[in-house]
Design a protein around this motif. Structure first.
Motif, PDB file in Angstrom:
ATOM      1  N   PRO A 167       8.483  17.906  26.536  1.00 60.49           N
ATOM      2  CA  PRO A 167       7.040  18.197  26.403  1.00 60.49           C
ATOM      3  C   PRO A 167       6.284  17.132  25.633  1.00 60.49           C
ATOM      4  O   PRO A 167       5.057  17.050  25.734  1.00 60.49           O
ATOM      5  CB  PRO A 167       7.028  19.531  25.640  1.00 60.49           C
ATOM      6  CG  PRO A 167       8.316  19.552  24.891  1.00 60.49           C
ATOM      7  CD  PRO A 167       9.304  18.823  25.741  1.00 60.49           C
ATOM      8  N   THR A 168       7.016  16.315  24.850  1.00 60.62           N
ATOM      9  CA  THR A 168       6.317  15.292  24.058  1.00 60.62           C
ATOM     10  C   THR A 168       6.599  13.882  24.588  1.00 60.62           C
ATOM     11  O   THR A 168       6.281  12.895  23.931  1.00 60.62           O
ATOM     12  CB  THR A 168       6.753  15.373  22.571  1.00 60.62           C
ATOM     13  OG1 THR A 168       8.180  15.213  22.529  1.00 60.62           O
ATOM     14  CG2 THR A 168       6.373  16.698  21.948  1.00 60.62           C
ATOM     15  N   GLY A 169       7.192  13.828  25.775  1.00 60.75           N
ATOM     16  CA  GLY A 169       7.604  12.537  26.345  1.00 60.75           C
ATOM     17  C   GLY A 169       6.460  11.550  26.505  1.00 60.75           C
ATOM     18  O   GLY A 169       6.669  10.338  26.450  1.00 60.75           O
ATOM     19  N   ASN A 170       5.232  12.061  26.722  1.00 63.47           N
ATOM     20  CA  ASN A 170       4.085  11.172  26.944  1.00 63.47           C
ATOM     21  C   ASN A 170       3.164  11.093  25.734  1.00 63.47           C
ATOM     22  O   ASN A 170       2.046  10.600  25.847  1.00 63.47           O
ATOM     23  CB  ASN A 170       3.271  11.653  28.151  1.00 63.47           C
ATOM     24  CG  ASN A 170       4.000  11.414  29.449  1.00 63.47           C
ATOM     25  OD1 ASN A 170       4.880  10.564  29.515  1.00 63.47           O
ATOM     26  ND2 ASN A 170       3.653  12.168  30.476  1.00 63.47           N
ATOM     27  N   LEU A 171       3.616  11.605  24.594  1.00 61.91           N
ATOM     28  CA  LEU A 171       2.713  11.690  23.440  1.00 61.91           C
ATOM     29  C   LEU A 171       3.197  10.799  22.294  1.00 61.91           C
ATOM     30  O   LEU A 171       4.397  10.532  22.161  1.00 61.91           O
ATOM     31  CB  LEU A 171       2.634  13.142  22.947  1.00 61.91           C
ATOM     32  CG  LEU A 171       2.212  14.186  23.992  1.00 61.91           C
ATOM     33  CD1 LEU A 171       2.234  15.572  23.377  1.00 61.91           C
ATOM     34  CD2 LEU A 171       0.824  13.875  24.540  1.00 61.91           C
ATOM     35  N   ASP A 172       2.237  10.387  21.446  1.00 62.04           N
ATOM     36  CA  ASP A 172       2.632   9.590  20.282  1.00 62.04           C
ATOM     37  C   ASP A 172       3.253  10.513  19.227  1.00 62.04           C
ATOM     38  O   ASP A 172       3.125  11.741  19.312  1.00 62.04           O
ATOM     39  CB  ASP A 172       1.427   8.811  19.747  1.00 62.04           C
ATOM     40  CG  ASP A 172       0.304   9.721  19.306  1.00 62.04           C
ATOM     41  OD1 ASP A 172       0.591  10.731  18.651  1.00 62.04           O
ATOM     42  OD2 ASP A 172      -0.860   9.422  19.640  1.00 62.04           O
ATOM     43  N   PRO A 173       3.954   9.937  18.226  1.00 60.18           N
ATOM     44  CA  PRO A 173       4.708  10.762  17.269  1.00 60.18           C
ATOM     45  C   PRO A 173       3.867  11.825  16.570  1.00 60.18           C
ATOM     46  O   PRO A 173       4.313  12.942  16.365  1.00 60.18           O
ATOM     47  CB  PRO A 173       5.235   9.729  16.267  1.00 60.18           C
ATOM     48  CG  PRO A 173       5.297   8.457  17.031  1.00 60.18           C
ATOM     49  CD  PRO A 173       4.174   8.494  18.001  1.00 60.18           C
ATOM     50  N   ILE A 179       2.589  19.305  18.528  1.00 57.81           N
ATOM     51  CA  ILE A 179       3.045  20.170  19.623  1.00 57.81           C
ATOM     52  C   ILE A 179       4.271  20.976  19.172  1.00 57.81           C
ATOM     53  O   ILE A 179       4.379  22.176  19.443  1.00 57.81           O
ATOM     54  CB  ILE A 179       3.381  19.320  20.877  1.00 57.81           C
ATOM     55  CG1 ILE A 179       2.109  18.657  21.443  1.00 57.81           C
ATOM     56  CG2 ILE A 179       4.076  20.156  21.952  1.00 57.81           C
ATOM     57  CD1 ILE A 179       1.075  19.589  22.001  1.00 57.81           C
ATOM     58  N   MET A 180       5.172  20.318  18.440  1.00 55.78           N
ATOM     59  CA  MET A 180       6.376  21.020  17.970  1.00 55.78           C
ATOM     60  C   MET A 180       6.012  22.130  16.988  1.00 55.78           C
ATOM     61  O   MET A 180       6.608  23.208  16.981  1.00 55.78           O
ATOM     62  CB  MET A 180       7.349  20.031  17.320  1.00 55.78           C
ATOM     63  CG  MET A 180       8.044  19.124  18.307  1.00 55.78           C
ATOM     64  SD  MET A 180       8.931  20.078  19.564  1.00 55.78           S
ATOM     65  CE  MET A 180       9.300  18.786  20.736  1.00 55.78           C
ATOM     66  N   ASP A 199      14.052  12.926  22.079  1.00 52.09           N
ATOM     67  CA  ASP A 199      13.518  12.404  20.831  1.00 52.09           C
ATOM     68  C   ASP A 199      14.329  12.974  19.657  1.00 52.09           C
ATOM     69  O   ASP A 199      13.955  13.967  19.021  1.00 52.09           O
ATOM     70  CB  ASP A 199      12.038  12.788  20.725  1.00 52.09           C
ATOM     71  CG  ASP A 199      11.346  12.068  19.587  1.00 52.09           C
ATOM     72  OD1 ASP A 199      12.048  11.515  18.710  1.00 52.09           O
ATOM     73  OD2 ASP A 199      10.101  12.070  19.570  1.00 52.09           O
ATOM     74  N   ILE A 200      15.469  12.328  19.383  1.00 54.18           N
ATOM     75  CA  ILE A 200      16.405  12.837  18.375  1.00 54.18           C
ATOM     76  C   ILE A 200      15.737  12.914  16.997  1.00 54.18           C
ATOM     77  O   ILE A 200      15.910  13.894  16.264  1.00 54.18           O
ATOM     78  CB  ILE A 200      17.667  11.924  18.291  1.00 54.18           C
ATOM     79  CG1 ILE A 200      18.294  11.762  19.684  1.00 54.18           C
ATOM     80  CG2 ILE A 200      18.677  12.496  17.297  1.00 54.18           C
ATOM     81  CD1 ILE A 200      18.853  13.010  20.272  1.00 54.18           C
TER      82      ILE A 200
END
Lengths: 222, 332
Positions: A167-173, A179-180, A199-200
């Motif tokens: 779900p965060t693959g296209n988002l900045d940290p 989102i998390m 994203d470990i």
């Protein structure tokens, strides 16, 4: 029976003898939030697809809320998916519908009354902080906002299980962390959440359970 | 307010105010039937929006459907008018009964006029016949030279108006066997040939109608198939969210029915335009028949049938296409 997800010796092979999952057994308790991690091609997405009935296992058994998915007939797949909440890396929003109408779609599909649709959509948009953007088209929103719309759409029908594939693959940290946090909030109100992520660093920061996949097999330490 | 980018789809024209109004629970909830009606209203709205968003493509489809429906409808109108013309000419068909010399012509003519299939009779004595022939031909001196009248007495019979061609023939045959009648002659060969042409035209209109109806099915089916392919990603998303094929199919069927509706309306316009263009030459033709002919256009009933057929073809074509295409789309 307190597991919402149970994999029992699940094997998934694609044509060309490509094994995506090999003898995977795992459980997710009701109300639990966990991550499925692994490198690209480890089988994370296949695991999510199997739960969403986008794929069927080659062997083994998958139980969702105690229901054996092999018993779900083709004509019942739609009603099964209506009880899941699914979130995707590419948001998968309908760009010719307003944010409100995107979020309302799962309830329209169920044939809910308009009063229920309105109440739940406003509630879901409020949860993700986008109530004031209801009339906008998704295309004018930022990536993070679009993913929030996707989350609102996934939770509007109050699913018992929320699945998220990168779900965060296209988002900045920073946006990823937001989102998390949102997923954690949803989990606190009782929604079971299973997130596939590579994203470990992000996953480790949250300190939640990790299900590690490696070349289609469970890491024994998971 | 953010501006819409050039490559973005046209927005669902729903302002926040309209959203609030649309979702006022007190005003809109009416149980299961209300929800169903509401779902259909939304589908109709979505279909209209999609047709409106693709103005040029939609207009082309509608015009093609219009032409395809107008052709058989025009043929039917032509056949109907031809049938009307032949029916009016049918009334001018007469049967001539040539009598034996000893027959009581006036009495026989009176008796025959009582028969249900006969409108009226007209007795022409041998003497009157000869006078008529002398007056209308150059054969006067030759006839005088014969010394006696070679012509028989004749009863001219007008069959009842609207009597079918085969019944007129049967009547002539029956009268030919009547006592006192030497021979009956029916001069209606040309009417029979014209009737055959009208029947052929009617049958041709029917066959062309079926073929072009199939063409409308394919046009609508192809259009809906393309729309489904264009919206494949959306459909995949909807399936991921648990939408059934019936739910996804519904707006496409509405689109098909709307294409049929607008196409048939376009067809009616084309028929109207053709009628307008043909009015002057047809008027001249009617005038040549001393106004005895009238040309009928498409009646209100006929127009409603055309609209109904167009919508039904749109429904069937879109239903088949949507079912076939949606079965092939599965989310990845």
């Amino acid at each position: 029976m307190n597991d919402i997800v149970a994999f029992e010796k699940v094997v998934k092979r694609y044509p060309g003898d490509q094994t995506a999952l090999n003898n995977v057994s795992l459980r997710l308790a009701r109300g639990e939030m966990a991550f499925v991690t692994g490198h690209s091609g480890a089988g994370k997405s296949t695991l999510i697809k199997l739960i969403g009935l986008l794929e069927r296992p080659t062997r083994g058994r998958i139980l969702i809320n105690g229901r054996d998915l092999s018993q779900v007939k083709r004509r019942d797949v739609a009603s099964y998916r209506q009880r899941l909440g699914m979130i995707f890396q590419s948001y998968n929003l309908l760009h010719d519908r307003s944010v409100y109408d995107n979020v309302a779609l799962p309830l329209e599909i169920r044939g809910s009354a308009r009063s229920i649709i309105d109440r739940n959509v406003r509630g879901a948009l409020s949860t993700v902080g986008l109530l004031q953007y209801g009339h906008r088209l998704p295309g004018v929103l930022s990536g993070g906002e679009q993913q929030r719309v996707g989350i609102a759409r996934a939770v509007v029908g109050r699913p018992h299980l929320l699945l998220a594939d990168e779900p965060t693959g296209n988002l900045d940290p920073e946006l990823s962390a937001d989102i998390m946090t949102l997923f954690q909030q949803l989990n606190r109100i009782g929604t079971s959440v299973l997130i596939a992520s590579h994203d470990i660093a992000l996953v480790e920061r949250l300190g939640l359970r990790r299900i590690r996949l490696d070349h289609g097999q469970l890491d024994p330490q998971h | 307010m953010p501006r819409r980018r050039a490559n973005q789809p046209r927005p669902n024209r729903q302002t926040p105010q309209r959203t609030v109004r649309r979702n006022n629970p007190k005003a809109t909830d009416h149980g299961a039937v209300g929800r169903r009606l509401d779902a259909h209203r939304r589908c109709l709205h979505d279909s209209l929006r999609h047709i409106a968003n693709r103005r040029l493509a939609s207009a082309l489809t509608i015009v093609v459907i219009g032409i395809t429906l107008a052709l058989p409808a025009g043929l039917f109108i032509t056949a109907k008018n031809l049938a009307q013309v032949t029916s009016s000419w049918q009334q001018s068909v007469t049967i001539s009964l040539y009598l034996n010399a000893d027959a009581d012509g006036p009495s026989l003519a009176r008796d025959l006029s009582q028969q249900p299939d006969i409108a009226n009779t007209h007795f022409i004595s041998a003497k009157e016949g000869l006078a008529y022939l002398k007056h209308h031909s150059q054969l006067g001196p030759a006839l005088d030279a014969l010394g006696q009248n070679p012509l028989p007495a004749v009863i001219r019979i007008h069959p009842r108006s609207g009597l079918a061609s085969h019944k007129v023939q049967a009547l002539a045959k029956r009268l030919g066997n009547h006592s006192g009648v030497k021979r009956a002659r029916l001069d209606a060969g040309w009417v029979r040939r014209l009737n055959a042409i009208v029947n052929l035209a009617t049958r041709a209109a029917f066959v062309v109608g079926i073929l072009l109806g199939l063409a409308v099915l394919f046009i609508v089916g192809n259009t809906i198939g393309l729309e489904i392919e264009n919206r494949r990603e959306q459909i995949e998303v909807m399936k991921l969210l648990g939408a059934t094929d019936a739910f996804i199919r519904r707006p496409f069927i509405y689109s098909g029915v709307l294409y049929g509706l607008f196409g048939s309306l376009a067809g009616l316009l084309l028929i109207g335009a053709a009628a307008l263009a043909l009015r002057t030459p047809l008027g001249n033709l009617v005038a040549a028949y001393n106004g005895g002919l009238s040309i009928a256009g498409l009646s209100l009933y006929g127009a409603l049938i055309l609209i109904g057929v167009g919508m039904a073809l749109g429904w069937v074509g879109s239903g088949f296409a949507a079912t076939r295409h949606l079965a092939l789309i599965e989310p990845m």
